[in-house]
Design a protein around this motif. Structure first.
Motif, PDB file in Angstrom:
ATOM      1  N   PRO A 253       0.834  -1.209   0.000  1.00 50.70           N
ATOM      2  CA  PRO A 253       0.000   0.000   0.000  1.00 50.70           C
ATOM      3  C   PRO A 253       0.863   1.251   0.000  1.00 50.70           C
ATOM      4  O   PRO A 253       1.946   1.289   0.606  1.00 50.70           O
ATOM      5  CB  PRO A 253      -0.806  -0.134   1.300  1.00 50.70           C
ATOM      6  CG  PRO A 253      -0.751  -1.582   1.653  1.00 50.70           C
ATOM      7  CD  PRO A 253       0.562  -2.092   1.144  1.00 50.70           C
ATOM      8  N   THR A 363      -3.007  -1.834  -5.121  1.00 54.40           N
ATOM      9  CA  THR A 363      -2.168  -0.755  -5.636  1.00 54.40           C
ATOM     10  C   THR A 363      -1.785  -1.035  -7.081  1.00 54.40           C
ATOM     11  O   THR A 363      -1.568  -2.191  -7.458  1.00 54.40           O
ATOM     12  CB  THR A 363      -0.894  -0.608  -4.780  1.00 54.40           C
ATOM     13  OG1 THR A 363      -1.257  -0.482  -3.408  1.00 54.40           O
ATOM     14  CG2 THR A 363      -0.098   0.618  -5.184  1.00 54.40           C
ATOM     15  N   GLN A 380      -4.155   3.834  -5.266  1.00 52.15           N
ATOM     16  CA  GLN A 380      -4.485   2.892  -4.194  1.00 52.15           C
ATOM     17  C   GLN A 380      -5.999   2.758  -4.109  1.00 52.15           C
ATOM     18  O   GLN A 380      -6.711   3.736  -3.871  1.00 52.15           O
ATOM     19  CB  GLN A 380      -3.925   3.359  -2.854  1.00 52.15           C
ATOM     20  CG  GLN A 380      -4.284   2.419  -1.700  1.00 52.15           C
ATOM     21  CD  GLN A 380      -3.522   2.722  -0.423  1.00 52.15           C
ATOM     22  OE1 GLN A 380      -2.346   3.062  -0.490  1.00 52.15           O
ATOM     23  NE2 GLN A 380      -4.177   2.598   0.719  1.00 52.15           N
TER      24      GLN A 380
END
Length: 555
Positions: A253, A363, A380
């Motif tokens: 992330p 992501t 994201q």
């Protein structure tokens, strides 16, 4: 004296079909009485509340389905002829499109790359110092080798650009992966897709109702109060990038923050409220089956995206339909849309859907280029719930970071030498490549059956073959053998508006009170089994082949 568990069965059907009074004790039930009274929940009986409960029941059914293909097929079940949806593509971005794309994807945009990439800059500089000459030679060779294509007047400017850029990216990707693979092992495990099929479907809620829908509701007494209720628009994205790289593991992330802690109000995320109909922007609605394809079919081990290269050729014709220059906003909108759609497809292949939200962030990295100008985006995905029941309730939001368009070089002389090569562009490309995917300590497929994550895992041969054929035919979006029903203009004039043909037989669906667009996928004639090939003999049953449409099974 009767026992407490006695319940009279007052009626039964006699021998001659007549009702007779009778009473007999029913079997006793445990826990039939409680110390405290238990009442059923009081439900709202209004029309919107009933419809909402029906939708929630359908959403729960989709969450309980076993495999990826069954979930995607069930979304199409209510519409035999497909949904009426607005088509979003990667070659049309009207003026002022960025606010709509942010609202349609629930994305907060920031004009810079995240701090996540700061530790990779020093490493990328060291790699660039040793590979810049090789990269420069590859770029110069590809761009100078296609000079004859640029002078060919029989090819359109869009085709010229895409042909050159496709060759450039293939050579650049090969050079970078060959140079970095010995030290970055994830690059030797990637799957490369050339001209992949990226499609995604979702319901966009909160849209102001169209004038026709509002007038229809205002003409019905019990629907007048609901005339201005928000409306769901069906969004279908169809894109075709130059190239996409996939890996077995997920990228980290971009923000080390729990997915449940993303809150639009607390984080003061700026997401425009663009609730106008996409038709106002020129996105025409067509009937089509909902398809979600992230460039591969379910079951591929490389399920997660690493990097995608998107086209920029739509800028060549932008001046024809956009008098004001907002090119940077259009490129940002393309970065947001393509990244969201690609991640939505990956999320659906993990068992999530537009009604069942993701439980961990996904992501992706995106590059938009025409060979000379390069724009970089990092995205994201935190939520995919965008329909009307969630658009104003869901507190999560998605994040996108992007750069301004950077120029790779100034010019190329006749000898094939590049003048003014921008090392910052090459460094950024390398940073995207060395961003290593990693294994996460999360349950990747919480909504899928452990033994039937895809149709190919189904043990029942008949059910497996039926669902595989049905899903692939649906995903192909081939036209049906019969045209979609419609009301012709002469019928609207003479039969609906003025009713001048009262003696004509009523055979058309609108004359019989049928809504032809509410036909379900399983409402069709069954396939007949000839007597000669029936398993139990010519006179055996069944006479029709069984169907295995998605249904909830015990896991």
């Amino acid at each position: 004296m009767l026992s407490r568990n006695f319940r009279p069965n007052l009626w039964y059907i006699g021998r001659h079909g007549q009702r007779a009074l009778a009473s007999r004790p029913l079997p006793s039930k445990e826990h039939e009485y409680t110390n405290q009274p238990v009442y059923p929940p009081i439900q709202d009986l209004s029309f919107p509340a009933k419809k909402k409960r029906e939708r929630e029941s359908w959403h729960q059914k989709i969450a309980k389905l076993s495999s990826v293909e069954e979930k995607l097929y069930e979304i199409n079940m209510p519409k035999y002829y497909g949904y009426k949806m607005n088509m979003l593509t990667d070659d049309k971005f009207p003026y002022n499109i960025k606010p709509f794309m942010q609202y349609a994807t629930r994305t907060c945009f920031q004009r810079t790359l995240p701090q996540f990439y700061d530790p990779l800059k020093e490493e990328a500089d060291k790699i660039l110092a040793t590979t810049q000459s090789e990269l420069e030679d590859a770029i110069a060779f590809e761009l100078s080798n296609y000079s004859h294509v640029m002078q060919d007047e029989t090819i359109s400017p869009v085709e010229k650009e895409e042909k050159v850029v496709r060759s450039l990216l293939a050579q650049l990707n090969r050079t970078i992966t060959n140079s970095l693979a010995p030290n970055y092992h994830h690059l030797s495990e990637i799957e490369t897709d050339v001209d992949p099929r990226h499609e995604a479907f979702w319901f966009l809620g909160g849209i102001y109702p169209p004038t026709l829908v509002r007038k229809i509701k205002e003409g019905v007494d019990w629907q007048k109060q609901y005339a201005n209720d928000p409306y769901d628009r069906n969004i279908q994205y169809v894109g075709k990038p130059y190239m996409a790289l996939r890996h077995k593991l997920l990228l980290d992330p971009l923000l080390t923050k729990d997915i449940e802690s993303f809150d639009v109000k607390q984080d003061s995320a700026e997401i425009p409220e663009y609730r106008y109909d996409p038709l106002a922007l020129g996105y025409i609605a067509n009937f089509r089956h909902a398809t979600t394809v992230p460039g591969f079919w379910p079951g591929d081990q490389h399920e997660f995206g690493l990097l995608s290269y998107q086209r920029r050729s739509h800028t060549l014709n932008r001046h024809k339909y956009c008098a004001i220059d907002d090119l940077s906003h259009a490129i940002d909108a393309q970065g947001i849309l393509s990244s969201f759609a690609w991640l939505l497809g990956q999320a659906c292949y993990q068992g999530f859907s537009v009604f069942n939200d993701v439980t961990y962030p996904l992501t992706a990295q995106t590059i938009i280029t025409d060979g000379k100008y390069w724009s970089f985006y990092a995205y994201q995905l935190n939520t995919i719930l965008l329909h009307s029941d969630q658009v104003d309730v869901n507190s999560r939001y998605n994040l996108c970071w992007g750069t301004d368009a950077m120029q790779l070089y100034d010019s190329i002389d006749e000898s094939g030498k590049i003048n003014g090569l921008n090392s910052e562009v090459l460094r950024q490309i390398i940073m995207f490549y060395i961003n290593q995917p990693k294994d996460r300590a999360v349950i990747l497929k919480p909504f899928l059956c452990p033994t039937e994550t895809r149709v190919a895992d189904i043990e029942n041969e008949s059910r497996r073959e039926f669902m595989e054929q049905a899903y692939k035919h649906l995903a192909s979006n081939r036209p049906r053998h019969r045209l979609v029903p419609e009301v012709y203009q002469w019928e609207k004039i003479y039969k609906i508006d003025h009713k001048t043909r009262p003696m004509e037989p009523k055979r058309r669906p609108f004359e019989l009170g049928e809504d032809m667009y509410n036909r379900r996928m399983d409402e069709h004639a069954l396939k007949y089994i000839p007597r000669a090939v029936r398993p139990g003999g010519p006179k055996s049953r069944p006479k029709f082949e069984a169907t295995y449409y998605p249904s909830v099974r015990r896991q």
